[in-house]
Design a protein around this motif. Structure first.
Motif, PDB file in Angstrom:
ATOM      1  N   ASP A 261       0.981  -1.357  -0.036  1.00  0.00           N
ATOM      2  CA  ASP A 261      -0.193   0.121  -0.089  1.00  0.00           C
ATOM      3  C   ASP A 261       0.814   1.318   0.026  1.00  0.00           C
ATOM      4  O   ASP A 261       1.902   1.356   0.862  1.00  0.00           O
ATOM      5  CB  ASP A 261      -0.819  -0.011   1.298  1.00  0.00           C
ATOM      6  CG  ASP A 261      -2.027  -1.246   1.281  1.00  0.00           C
ATOM      7  OD1 ASP A 261      -2.544  -1.422   0.077  1.00  0.00           O
ATOM      8  OD2 ASP A 261      -1.893  -1.778   2.299  1.00  0.00           O
ATOM      9  N   GLY A 285      -0.411   3.866  -4.684  1.00  0.00           N
ATOM     10  CA  GLY A 285      -1.606   3.327  -4.629  1.00  0.00           C
ATOM     11  C   GLY A 285      -1.096   1.813  -4.175  1.00  0.00           C
ATOM     12  O   GLY A 285      -0.325   1.810  -3.051  1.00  0.00           O
ATOM     13  N   ASN A 287      -0.092  -2.374  -5.006  1.00  0.00           N
ATOM     14  CA  ASN A 287       0.430  -3.098  -5.840  1.00  0.00           C
ATOM     15  C   ASN A 287       0.127  -4.643  -5.281  1.00  0.00           C
ATOM     16  O   ASN A 287       0.785  -5.005  -4.128  1.00  0.00           O
ATOM     17  CB  ASN A 287       2.037  -2.948  -5.657  1.00  0.00           C
ATOM     18  CG  ASN A 287       2.801  -3.820  -6.736  1.00  0.00           C
ATOM     19  OD1 ASN A 287       2.126  -4.513  -7.536  1.00  0.00           O
ATOM     20  ND2 ASN A 287       3.810  -3.291  -7.074  1.00  0.00           N
ATOM     21  N   SER A 315      -0.753  -6.535 -10.073  1.00  0.00           N
ATOM     22  CA  SER A 315      -1.904  -5.673 -10.383  1.00  0.00           C
ATOM     23  C   SER A 315      -1.702  -4.408  -9.578  1.00  0.00           C
ATOM     24  O   SER A 315      -1.679  -4.421  -8.422  1.00  0.00           O
ATOM     25  CB  SER A 315      -2.998  -6.527  -9.854  1.00  0.00           C
ATOM     26  OG  SER A 315      -4.522  -5.577 -10.183  1.00  0.00           O
ATOM     27  N   THR A 317      -2.440  -0.499  -9.028  1.00  0.00           N
ATOM     28  CA  THR A 317      -3.741   0.389  -9.073  1.00  0.00           C
ATOM     29  C   THR A 317      -3.072   1.995  -8.643  1.00  0.00           C
ATOM     30  O   THR A 317      -2.604   1.940  -7.688  1.00  0.00           O
ATOM     31  CB  THR A 317      -4.770   0.105  -7.941  1.00  0.00           C
ATOM     32  OG1 THR A 317      -5.353  -1.095  -8.254  1.00  0.00           O
ATOM     33  CG2 THR A 317      -5.899   0.999  -8.233  1.00  0.00           C
ATOM     34  N   LYS A 318      -2.953   2.677  -9.569  1.00  0.00           N
ATOM     35  CA  LYS A 318      -2.500   4.005  -9.368  1.00  0.00           C
ATOM     36  C   LYS A 318      -3.488   5.274  -9.444  1.00  0.00           C
ATOM     37  O   LYS A 318      -3.506   6.206  -9.848  1.00  0.00           O
ATOM     38  CB  LYS A 318      -1.573   4.616 -10.373  1.00  0.00           C
ATOM     39  CG  LYS A 318      -0.466   3.641 -10.677  1.00  0.00           C
ATOM     40  CD  LYS A 318       0.556   4.086 -11.740  1.00  0.00           C
ATOM     41  CE  LYS A 318       1.942   3.189 -11.493  1.00  0.00           C
ATOM     42  NZ  LYS A 318       2.754   3.365 -12.588  1.00  0.00           N
ATOM     43  N   GLY A 320      -6.659   4.802 -11.031  1.00  0.00           N
ATOM     44  CA  GLY A 320      -7.717   4.349 -11.978  1.00  0.00           C
ATOM     45  C   GLY A 320      -7.626   2.910 -12.122  1.00  0.00           C
ATOM     46  O   GLY A 320      -7.929   2.184 -10.977  1.00  0.00           O
ATOM     47  N   SER A 321      -8.021   2.362 -13.184  1.00  0.00           N
ATOM     48  CA  SER A 321      -8.230   1.047 -13.400  1.00  0.00           C
ATOM     49  C   SER A 321      -6.781   0.270 -12.991  1.00  0.00           C
ATOM     50  O   SER A 321      -5.696   0.759 -13.558  1.00  0.00           O
ATOM     51  CB  SER A 321      -8.697   0.639 -14.848  1.00  0.00           C
ATOM     52  OG  SER A 321      -7.908   1.277 -15.875  1.00  0.00           O
ATOM     53  N   PRO A 322      -7.039  -1.023 -12.641  1.00  0.00           N
ATOM     54  CA  PRO A 322      -5.557  -1.887 -12.436  1.00  0.00           C
ATOM     55  C   PRO A 322      -4.656  -1.969 -13.629  1.00  0.00           C
ATOM     56  O   PRO A 322      -5.340  -2.276 -14.755  1.00  0.00           O
ATOM     57  CB  PRO A 322      -6.034  -2.864 -11.695  1.00  0.00           C
ATOM     58  CG  PRO A 322      -7.449  -2.827 -11.395  1.00  0.00           C
ATOM     59  CD  PRO A 322      -8.067  -1.712 -12.305  1.00  0.00           C
ATOM     60  N   ASP A 323      -3.557  -1.985 -13.431  1.00  0.00           N
ATOM     61  CA  ASP A 323      -2.658  -2.436 -14.693  1.00  0.00           C
ATOM     62  C   ASP A 323      -1.925  -3.602 -14.177  1.00  0.00           C
ATOM     63  O   ASP A 323      -1.381  -3.915 -13.287  1.00  0.00           O
ATOM     64  CB  ASP A 323      -1.573  -1.340 -14.732  1.00  0.00           C
ATOM     65  CG  ASP A 323      -0.775  -1.596 -15.967  1.00  0.00           C
ATOM     66  OD1 ASP A 323      -0.909  -2.586 -16.707  1.00  0.00           O
ATOM     67  OD2 ASP A 323       0.390  -0.939 -16.290  1.00  0.00           O
ATOM     68  N   ARG A 324      -2.632  -4.722 -15.315  1.00  0.00           N
ATOM     69  CA  ARG A 324      -2.218  -6.209 -14.808  1.00  0.00           C
ATOM     70  C   ARG A 324      -1.241  -6.777 -15.900  1.00  0.00           C
ATOM     71  O   ARG A 324      -1.469  -6.410 -17.147  1.00  0.00           O
ATOM     72  CB  ARG A 324      -3.521  -7.118 -14.685  1.00  0.00           C
ATOM     73  CG  ARG A 324      -4.259  -6.492 -13.528  1.00  0.00           C
ATOM     74  CD  ARG A 324      -5.609  -7.785 -13.562  1.00  0.00           C
ATOM     75  NE  ARG A 324      -6.426  -7.231 -12.533  1.00  0.00           N
ATOM     76  CZ  ARG A 324      -7.571  -6.751 -12.781  1.00  0.00           C
ATOM     77  NH1 ARG A 324      -7.681  -6.042 -13.860  1.00  0.00           N
ATOM     78  NH2 ARG A 324      -8.281  -6.608 -11.549  1.00  0.00           N
ATOM     79  N   LYS A 357       0.403  -1.206 -19.006  1.00  0.00           N
ATOM     80  CA  LYS A 357      -0.638  -0.352 -19.816  1.00  0.00           C
ATOM     81  C   LYS A 357       0.196   0.800 -20.777  1.00  0.00           C
ATOM     82  O   LYS A 357      -0.452   0.839 -22.069  1.00  0.00           O
ATOM     83  CB  LYS A 357      -1.458   0.242 -18.890  1.00  0.00           C
ATOM     84  CG  LYS A 357      -2.775   0.776 -19.600  1.00  0.00           C
ATOM     85  CD  LYS A 357      -3.695   1.472 -18.699  1.00  0.00           C
ATOM     86  CE  LYS A 357      -4.255   0.372 -17.530  1.00  0.00           C
ATOM     87  NZ  LYS A 357      -5.298   0.897 -16.430  1.00  0.00           N
TER      88      LYS A 357
END
Length: 422
Positions: A261, A285, A287, A315, A317-318, A320-324, A357
């Motif tokens: 976090d 955010g 991770n 995964s 999250t910054k 917005g939507s998660p970057d996986r 992303k």
């Protein structure tokens, strides 16, 4: 646009231990790197004193000092940038055996760790103090080993910069961990670990300011508002070990979950007015990382080899939507030892592409060859790094700009050196 770097490395170690009474330990490591990108000098020292009293009561005092001086290559429109982060770490601890019987023991440890770090560059000055009292229990039985500990942390930070008022921040936190190893039967064991730790920003990330790459004009700028990220870890693994007079096998399979976090991430940004990239850091955010690891060590006669493979699913999250994304690493190290004097080893590492992303990091194949020659107390070594020149890769930012980078300063390098054991 290439550059040639010259590196010098020195390591000194001195150890005097005793079963009872006083014991000393001293380590010093220094390294100098210079070349087209600038220069860097680092010094790391550590000293430790311990005293063993009756009934294995142990008192330990240790201190360490680290200093790094970085000077970037001077550019036509910018003066040379200098950064000098340094830190002092001290620790006092007591160990006392509560139970000390044949086949089982319970040891209690208590202590205080203190770390002060300071950094100065052209525009800013900053200092950080960590004070951490801690306690730990360690149980060792015939089939079960357990280590549990907790640590309280006091953190004070002071920062000042040109044209800005001095700022001070104070916070409190704690860490804890439990490690357990269960020997099921001979040669088969299970390991379990759960912990809560802090990922602390170093001085360069907090207060750093220096040119990262003179070829592209990219800058790295510190962020004094960074805070400690919280890391929660859960891991379990299976271990198989077997050995006889000529053969040895160790196999390890592990799965784990990590959640961070406020993770500290690099951000590459572009300044349109100056037409250049720069890198900075933020607590971005959450991770989540799921990982699976396997490793194998095998030895027979003069030959040994080590293999490891890791798979990670991230995964991030910054806001917005998660970057996986998923990637993997492989490492293979064969070693030949001849007549207890000559040692020939190689190492190959493959890192798969990382497809995020908004950015892509290309894959990398790294190969190293090393030859050691032992003569009494002397060891001479020759090392060739990045044999096939595959360590460089392309970093693509938002599908518009591509920058060629290398993983470290040892890419395409030849090292010659020696060590002496007193």
């Amino acid at each position: 646009f290439g550059s040639t770097d010259i590196n010098a490395y020195r390591h000194i170690s001195w150890d005097k231990s005793a079963e009872k009474g006083p014991g000393w330990m001293y380590n010093e490591t220094s390294e100098t790197k210079s070349g087209g990108r600038g220069s860097e000098m680092s010094l790391l020292t550590m000293a430790e004193y311990e005293h063993l009293f009756r009934k294995d009561f142990k008192f330990v005092v240790s201190a360490g000092y680290e200093r790094t001086a970085t000077r970037s290559m001077k550019q036509a429109d910018k003066p040379e940038a200098i950064s000098t982060p340094q830190s002092l770490n001290t620790e006092i601890k007591l160990e006392y055996p509560i139970i000390s019987d044949e086949g089982k023991s319970l040891i209690f440890k208590i202590g205080l760790n203190s770390n002060y770090s300071h950094s100065v560059n052209r525009f800013s000055r900053g200092g950080t103090l960590y004070e951490s009292p801690f306690a730990e229990f360690r149980w060792a039985g015939k089939k079960l080993f357990v280590n549990a500990g907790a640590r309280y942390q006091y953190n004070a930070r002071k920062y000042s910069a040109d044209n800005l008022k001095e700022a001070t921040s104070i916070n409190h936190d704690f860490t804890a961990n439990v490690n357990a190893l269960w020997q099921i039967v001979d040669h088969h064991a299970l390991r379990f670990m759960v912990s809560r730790n802090l990922l602390k920003p170093n001085e360069s990330k907090l207060y750093g300011e220096y040119v990262l790459n003179p070829d592209t004009g990219a800058w790295t700028l510190g962020n004094p508002d960074l805070f400690n990220a919280e890391l929660h870890t859960l891991k379990t693994s299976y271990i198989h070990d077997w050995t006889d007079g000529t053969h040895s096998i160790v196999f390890n399979a592990e799965v784990g979950y990590n959640r961070a976090d406020g993770v500290i991430e690099e951000y590459r940004e572009y300044d349109k007015e100056l037409d250049r990239f720069y890198t900075t850091y933020r607590n971005t955010g959450i991770n989540n990382i799921i990982e699976a690891d396997v490793s194998l060590f095998y030895r027979v006669g003069i030959f040994s080899m080590a293999f490891s493979g890791n798979v990670f699913h991230n995964s991030i999250t910054k806001g917005g939507s998660p970057d996986r994304y998923t990637y993997f690493n492989l490492c293979f190290t064969p070693v030949f030892r001849f007549n207890y004097q000559w040692t020939l080893s190689a190492r190959g590492i493959y890192n798969s592409p990382v497809l995020k992303k908004n950015e892509t990091l290309g894959d990398c194949l790294y190969a190293q060859l090393r030859l050691n020659k032992s003569i009494r107390n002397w060891t001479l070594f020759f090392e060739l790094n990045d044999i096939f020149d595959f360590q460089s890769n392309d970093f693509t930012f938002e599908e518009t700009r591509t920058v060629s980078t290398r993983y470290d300063m040892y890419a395409r390098s030849v090292l010659l050196g020696f060590s002496y054991k007193f």
